[in-house]
Design an enzyme around this catalytic site. Structure first.
Site, PDB file in Angstrom:
ATOM      1  N   ASN A   1       0.794  -9.006  56.079  1.00 20.47           N
ATOM      2  CA  ASN A   1       0.425  -7.840  55.270  1.00 20.47           C
ATOM      3  C   ASN A   1       1.500  -6.753  55.319  1.00 20.47           C
ATOM      4  O   ASN A   1       1.199  -5.573  55.139  1.00 20.47           O
ATOM      5  CB  ASN A   1      -0.925  -7.268  55.728  1.00 20.47           C
ATOM      6  CG  ASN A   1      -2.080  -8.121  55.264  1.00 20.47           C
ATOM      7  OD1 ASN A   1      -1.994  -8.776  54.226  1.00 20.47           O
ATOM      8  ND2 ASN A   1      -3.156  -8.132  56.013  1.00 20.47           N
TER       9      ASN A   1
ATOM     10  N   LYS B   1      -3.424  -4.685  40.674  1.00 20.57           N
ATOM     11  CA  LYS B   1      -4.290  -5.486  41.537  1.00 20.57           C
ATOM     12  C   LYS B   1      -5.682  -5.543  40.920  1.00 20.57           C
ATOM     13  O   LYS B   1      -6.336  -4.512  40.745  1.00 20.57           O
ATOM     14  CB  LYS B   1      -4.357  -4.887  42.947  1.00 20.57           C
ATOM     15  CG  LYS B   1      -5.116  -5.746  43.950  1.00 20.57           C
ATOM     16  CD  LYS B   1      -4.946  -5.194  45.365  1.00 20.57           C
ATOM     17  CE  LYS B   1      -5.608  -6.088  46.396  1.00 20.57           C
ATOM     18  NZ  LYS B   1      -5.385  -5.586  47.776  1.00 20.57           N
TER      19      LYS B   1
ATOM     20  N   ASP C   1      -6.308  -5.082  59.492  1.00 17.12           N
ATOM     21  CA  ASP C   1      -5.883  -6.463  59.214  1.00 17.12           C
ATOM     22  C   ASP C   1      -4.358  -6.534  59.204  1.00 17.12           C
ATOM     23  O   ASP C   1      -3.763  -7.285  58.436  1.00 17.12           O
ATOM     24  CB  ASP C   1      -6.449  -6.932  57.872  1.00 17.12           C
ATOM     25  CG  ASP C   1      -6.295  -8.433  57.664  1.00 17.12           C
ATOM     26  OD1 ASP C   1      -6.295  -9.178  58.665  1.00 17.12           O
ATOM     27  OD2 ASP C   1      -6.168  -8.866  56.504  1.00 17.12           O
TER      28      ASP C   1
ATOM     29  N   ASP D   1      -2.234  -3.980  51.512  1.00 17.14           N
ATOM     30  CA  ASP D   1      -3.614  -4.446  51.702  1.00 17.14           C
ATOM     31  C   ASP D   1      -4.429  -3.514  52.612  1.00 17.14           C
ATOM     32  O   ASP D   1      -4.674  -3.811  53.776  1.00 17.14           O
ATOM     33  CB  ASP D   1      -3.644  -5.875  52.247  1.00 17.14           C
ATOM     34  CG  ASP D   1      -3.108  -6.888  51.251  1.00 17.14           C
ATOM     35  OD1 ASP D   1      -3.060  -6.553  50.049  1.00 17.14           O
ATOM     36  OD2 ASP D   1      -2.726  -7.993  51.657  1.00 17.14           O
TER      37      ASP D   1
ATOM     38  N   GLU E   1       2.678   1.126  42.864  1.00 14.93           N
ATOM     39  CA  GLU E   1       4.116   0.872  42.830  1.00 14.93           C
ATOM     40  C   GLU E   1       4.404  -0.601  43.121  1.00 14.93           C
ATOM     41  O   GLU E   1       3.755  -1.218  43.960  1.00 14.93           O
ATOM     42  CB  GLU E   1       4.791   1.751  43.883  1.00 14.93           C
ATOM     43  CG  GLU E   1       6.280   1.568  44.022  1.00 14.93           C
ATOM     44  CD  GLU E   1       6.840   2.362  45.188  1.00 14.93           C
ATOM     45  OE1 GLU E   1       8.082   2.368  45.343  1.00 14.93           O
ATOM     46  OE2 GLU E   1       6.054   2.971  45.947  1.00 14.93           O
TER      47      GLU E   1
ATOM     48  N   VAL F   1      -2.839 -10.211  41.954  1.00 20.65           N
ATOM     49  CA  VAL F   1      -1.858  -9.161  41.687  1.00 20.65           C
ATOM     50  C   VAL F   1      -1.007  -9.578  40.501  1.00 20.65           C
ATOM     51  O   VAL F   1      -0.453 -10.677  40.468  1.00 20.65           O
ATOM     52  CB  VAL F   1      -0.973  -8.892  42.919  1.00 20.65           C
ATOM     53  CG1 VAL F   1       0.068  -7.811  42.594  1.00 20.65           C
ATOM     54  CG2 VAL F   1      -1.821  -8.450  44.111  1.00 20.65           C
TER      55      VAL F   1
ATOM     56  N   GLY G   1      -5.126 -14.427  45.334  1.00 22.27           N
ATOM     57  CA  GLY G   1      -5.806 -14.529  46.620  1.00 22.27           C
ATOM     58  C   GLY G   1      -7.301 -14.665  46.417  1.00 22.27           C
ATOM     59  O   GLY G   1      -7.800 -14.645  45.293  1.00 22.27           O
ATOM     60  N   LYS G   2      -8.026 -14.807  47.525  1.00 19.11           N
ATOM     61  CA  LYS G   2      -9.477 -14.953  47.454  1.00 19.11           C
ATOM     62  C   LYS G   2     -10.139 -13.696  46.922  1.00 19.11           C
ATOM     63  O   LYS G   2     -11.107 -13.751  46.167  1.00 19.11           O
ATOM     64  CB  LYS G   2     -10.027 -15.284  48.848  1.00 19.11           C
ATOM     65  CG  LYS G   2      -9.604 -16.648  49.385  1.00 19.11           C
ATOM     66  CD  LYS G   2     -10.185 -16.872  50.766  1.00 19.11           C
ATOM     67  CE  LYS G   2      -9.745 -18.218  51.336  1.00 19.11           C
ATOM     68  NZ  LYS G   2     -10.276 -18.436  52.699  1.00 19.11           N
ATOM     69  N   GLU G   3      -9.624 -12.555  47.324  1.00 23.24           N
ATOM     70  CA  GLU G   3     -10.238 -11.275  46.999  1.00 23.24           C
ATOM     71  C   GLU G   3      -9.741 -10.697  45.689  1.00 23.24           C
ATOM     72  O   GLU G   3     -10.472 -10.003  44.987  1.00 23.24           O
ATOM     73  CB  GLU G   3      -9.947 -10.299  48.151  1.00 23.24           C
ATOM     74  CG  GLU G   3     -10.402  -8.879  47.949  1.00 23.24           C
ATOM     75  CD  GLU G   3      -9.877  -7.965  49.043  1.00 23.24           C
ATOM     76  OE1 GLU G   3      -9.292  -6.923  48.701  1.00 23.24           O
ATOM     77  OE2 GLU G   3     -10.046  -8.289  50.232  1.00 23.24           O
TER      78      GLU G   3
END
Length: 238
Positions: free
Chosen positions: A179, A63, A174, A190, A131, A49, A44-46
């Protein structure tokens, strides 16, 4: 995968494995939190994983928060508005590590409140271990991608998780069908943007979460709690 093999395969491909990130992963290996890193699960952008193994050969999710490619300005704005974090410097590494710490803190609060979610295991600067929800290193599908389940029962479980989260003084911020994972039941993920009830935009974020959830389940033919927003506001005292 560990050591040199890990470095060679992932450092360029995923564009996140700078020296400090690699050091943090190796430290988690030295501390015997993780035994190996096996594959990329999601980019992802952020963050990215990864799937790994712990020393009992259980699959864990790793992550890794991007340090070179991330929405630095947006992260900084969220952090300075969070009273739990003081003196947030406009330094990329500092902001990213605080952002990871923020998610880890939020996850521990939510997990203690019995929200259905991945159990947080450990944090090393910009690397969070939790987990793994899924099987054979294949992540559970997002709720938006699921078919043929009892949607009403699933809604009631998500609604209860939102109540549990509110009782812990948190708003996801969010929350949507993107999510929430589904693996025999829903799991909220998230938590990096989750906020405390004292946040100046708490009511706005809560309303957005409720609308996202209720609108999605309405499309699935569910009877939803039309007063959920007010119920959660009352619990949060906002």
């Amino acid at each position: 995968m560990s050591g040199k093999n890990f470095l060679e395969e992932f450092k360029i491909e995923s564009k996140i494995f700078d020296k400090r990130t690699l050091f943090n992963i190796f430290e988690l290996m030295k501390k015997k939190v993780i035994y190996s890193v096996e594959s990329v699960v999601k980019e992802g952008k952020e963050s990215v994983v990864l799937a790994g193994l712990d020393y009992d050969k259980n699959v864990v999710a790793i992550k890794v928060y991007r340090t070179l490619y991330c929405d630095f300005k947006s992260m900084w704005k969220y952090l300075v508005a969070d009273p739990r974090f003081q003196r947030v410097r406009k330094d990329r590494w500092h902001v990213v590590t605080l952002w990871a710490r923020r998610e880890y803190k939020n996850m521990k609060i939510a997990y203690k409140a019995k929200v259905s979610m991945p159990k947080p295991i450990a944090l090393m600067n910009n690397v969070l271990v939790m987990e793994f929800i899924g099987q054979n290193m294949q992540a559970a599908p997002r709720l938006v991608d699921v078919e043929g389940i009892d949607w009403q029962e699933t809604y009631e479980l998500v609604r209860q998780d939102m109540i549990n989260l509110a009782k812990a003084g948190l708003i996801h911020g969010d929350l949507s069908e993107y999510n929430i994972l589904y693996w025999e039941k829903p799991y909220i993920i998230d938590f990096s943007q989750a906020i405390k009830s004292l946040h100046p935009l708490a009511s706005e974020f809560l309303e957005r979460d409720v609308k996202n959830v209720n609108n999605f389940f309405k499309k699935k033919g569910c009877k939803v709690d039309e007063d959920l927003f007010n119920e959660l506001k009352q619990i949060l005292e906002i």
